[in-house]
Structures are given as structure tokens and as C-alpha cells.
Scaffold this active site. Structure first.
Site, PDB file in Angstrom:
ATOM      1  N   LYS A  10      38.671  41.537  46.384  1.00 36.18           N
ATOM      2  CA  LYS A  10      39.045  42.940  46.391  1.00 36.18           C
ATOM      3  C   LYS A  10      39.744  43.244  45.080  1.00 36.18           C
ATOM      4  O   LYS A  10      40.491  42.410  44.581  1.00 36.18           O
ATOM      5  CB  LYS A  10      40.021  43.141  47.561  1.00 36.18           C
ATOM      6  CG  LYS A  10      40.396  44.552  47.807  1.00 36.18           C
ATOM      7  CD  LYS A  10      41.348  44.685  48.974  1.00 36.18           C
ATOM      8  CE  LYS A  10      41.912  46.082  48.942  1.00 36.18           C
ATOM      9  NZ  LYS A  10      43.085  46.287  49.710  1.00 36.18           N
ATOM     10  N   ASN A 192      41.934  43.189  37.966  1.00 38.09           N
ATOM     11  CA  ASN A 192      41.719  41.947  37.193  1.00 38.09           C
ATOM     12  C   ASN A 192      42.779  40.884  37.456  1.00 38.09           C
ATOM     13  O   ASN A 192      43.075  40.058  36.582  1.00 38.09           O
ATOM     14  CB  ASN A 192      41.656  42.237  35.683  1.00 38.09           C
ATOM     15  CG  ASN A 192      40.591  43.266  35.381  1.00 38.09           C
ATOM     16  OD1 ASN A 192      39.494  43.192  35.949  1.00 38.09           O
ATOM     17  ND2 ASN A 192      40.905  44.240  34.545  1.00 38.09           N
ATOM     18  N   ARG A 193      43.390  40.945  38.623  1.00 33.63           N
ATOM     19  CA  ARG A 193      44.419  39.962  39.014  1.00 33.63           C
ATOM     20  C   ARG A 193      45.657  40.003  38.106  1.00 33.63           C
ATOM     21  O   ARG A 193      46.449  39.068  38.082  1.00 33.63           O
ATOM     22  CB  ARG A 193      43.849  38.522  39.047  1.00 33.63           C
ATOM     23  CG  ARG A 193      42.694  38.356  40.027  1.00 33.63           C
ATOM     24  CD  ARG A 193      43.202  38.511  41.464  1.00 33.63           C
ATOM     25  NE  ARG A 193      42.164  38.354  42.465  1.00 33.63           N
ATOM     26  CZ  ARG A 193      41.589  39.355  43.148  1.00 33.63           C
ATOM     27  NH1 ARG A 193      41.925  40.616  42.901  1.00 33.63           N
ATOM     28  NH2 ARG A 193      40.696  39.113  44.069  1.00 33.63           N
ATOM     29  N   LEU A 194      45.770  41.098  37.333  1.00 30.04           N
ATOM     30  CA  LEU A 194      46.950  41.219  36.459  1.00 30.04           C
ATOM     31  C   LEU A 194      47.995  42.071  37.181  1.00 30.04           C
ATOM     32  O   LEU A 194      48.315  43.199  36.795  1.00 30.04           O
ATOM     33  CB  LEU A 194      46.551  41.816  35.106  1.00 30.04           C
ATOM     34  CG  LEU A 194      45.589  40.923  34.317  1.00 30.04           C
ATOM     35  CD1 LEU A 194      45.218  41.559  32.978  1.00 30.04           C
ATOM     36  CD2 LEU A 194      46.204  39.537  34.068  1.00 30.04           C
TER      37      LEU A 194
END
Ligand SMILES: Cc1cc2nc3c(=O)[nH]c(=O)nc-3n(C[C@H](O)[C@H](O)[C@H](O)COP(=O)(O)O)c2cc1C
Length: 214
Positions: A10, A192-194
Site C-alpha cells: 500500500k 515510497n516508504r519515506l
């Protein structure tokens, strides 16, 4: 049996968290987030949180409980003082609370010291509970091994008779803990998992606020 869940994926895009936007007081920041989650339609049990304790066996153990109040000192939940968590806290007060609010892609983690609330506070809350929950606190030797479900049902019947014309008092072994925070982390999912992670630690008069790498 091997299940591959690698396609569960997600992108978190609902919000952001910056130091500039955040309250310098983590309790106020918590209140802001909590109220924002409460406003989202369809969120159930916003106050459900995980409490981790270090057990007598040396293992951490998590379980969900309900946050019943919070103020500028700490976060209160109620339980059986003789349960596994109660025994763990009696030896080691260091606990960790965490909330996961998927609708707003948020997590809050709070490390702290668990202290029993006063008998008065526990009694006041106990007296506000529905009768069935009051009896439940008497019926269940929480975390003990029991022979079967009938054991609970029989105890309930006996207690219903015993208290049929009496006020149900709070059991001595039941009450609240207030978790006094030593650290807060607020996590906001980002693309972006940031993700955004802000940590509050004691910093003299005020809390120190820092950004952590995701
Ligand atoms: C949504 C939810 C809310 C719960 N609320 C409480 C609670 O407020 N107090 C409590 O003692 N247990 C609550 N429980 C049960 C605990 O998760 C746990 O099973 C119980 O406290 C025994 O834990 P222990 O044996 O580790 O001490 C709740 C469970 C769920 C899933």
C-alpha cells in the site's frame, strides 16, 4: 504450508508530519491526532492500544487494551492486577503503548512507566461500568488456566445471585494503571516508504523533538 503475502502493498499518501506543524507538547500532539482519527467516519475503537510488558519469563508480551482516559500526565487503562500483565508490571514498570490508526496511516508509540491509579479513581471508573462488566471483573481470574467455559458461566450465575440485591463493589484485584511517558514517537505513513517519524524525549524543561529516519 507457505503463504506468500508479498503482494500486500500500500502506498501511504494521506498526510504528512513536520516539526514545524507539530505541537511542542507531545500530549497536545497526541490529542490532536486522536481527535482527528475520531472524526474519520467508520473508525472503530480509536482507543484500542497495544500494551507491551516485559514478562517474568523475560519475554516481551503485547496485548490490546482500551485507553480509558488521558491527561497531561499519562494514559490510563483498566485491568486485573493479578493478570499476566499485572504481575509483569509489579516487577518491571517499564511498558510500551502503541496505537495503529490505519484510516489516517498513523502510528503512535509511547514508552513509559506504569503506575497504579488511586483506589478512588479505579472505584469511580468501576462504578460507571455496566453491571455485566462489573460482574465480569469478579468472575474472571484473568490469565489463570481454567477447566472450561462452564467454570465462568457457573461463577457468573453464583455472583448474579449473590449480588442480586446488592451494589457490586470493585474487586481489590481490579483497577487502573497510568502510563507516565518517557518517550513518544509519532509516525505518519508517506509514499515510497519515506515515512515521517518524529520523536519526543525529555529535554530539560521542554521535550526535545527530533526527526527519525524511516
Ligand atoms: C479490543 C480489545 C480490548 C481489550 N480491552 C481490555 C482492557 O481494557 N483491559 C483488559 O484487561 N483486557 C482487555 N482486552 C483483553 C486483553 O487483550 C488480554 O487478553 C487480557 O488483558 C489478558 O492479558 P494478559 O494475560 O497478558 O494479562 C482487550 C482485548 C481486545 C482485543
Amino acid at each position: 504450508m507457505a503463504e506468500d503475502l508479498s503482494d500486500y502493498r500500500k502506498s501511504y499518501e494521506k498526510s504528512e508530519l513536520t516539526i514545524a506543524q507539530s505541537d511542542h507538547d507531545p500530549f497536545k500532539q497526541f490529542k490532536k491526532w486522536f481527535e482527528e482519527v475520531e472524526e474519520v467516519v467508520g473508525v472503530e475503537e480509536v482507543n484500542a492500544m497495544t500494551v507491551s510488558t516485559i514478562g517474568l519469563d523475560g519475554f516481551p508480551k503485547n496485548r490490546v487494551v482500551l485507553l480509558k482516559s488521558y491527561d497531561e500526565e499519562g494514559f490510563v487503562f483498566y485491568t486485573n492486577y493479578e493478570s499476566e500483565k499485572g504481575k509483569a508490571i509489579a516487577i518491571n514498570q517499564d511498558v510500551c503503548l502503541s496505537f495503529f490508526w490505519p484510516n489516517l496511516e498513523r502510528q503512535v508509540i509511547i514508552k513509559g512507566k506504569a503506575e497504579k491509579v488511586s483506589e478512588e479513581t479505579s472505584k469511580t471508573y468501576f462504578n460507571s461500568r455496566p453491571e455485566g462488566s462489573k460482574l465480569g471483573a469478579w468472575v474472571s481470574p484473568q490469565s489463570d488456566v481454567i477447566p472450561d467455559r462452564k467454570f465462568l458461566e457457573d461463577r457468573l450465575k453464583n455472583l448474579e445471585n449473590e449480588f442480586s440485591d446488592k451494589k457490586i463493589p470493585k474487586p481489590d484485584h481490579w483497577g487502573g494503571y497510568k502510563v507516565i511517558p518517557v518517550e513518544f514517537e509519532f509516525w505518519q505513513g508517506r509514499p515510497n516508504r519515506l515515512h515521517d517519524r518524529l520523536r519526543y524525549t525529555p529535554g530539560g524543561v521542554h521535550w526535545k523533538l527530533e526527526r527519525l529516519a524511516p
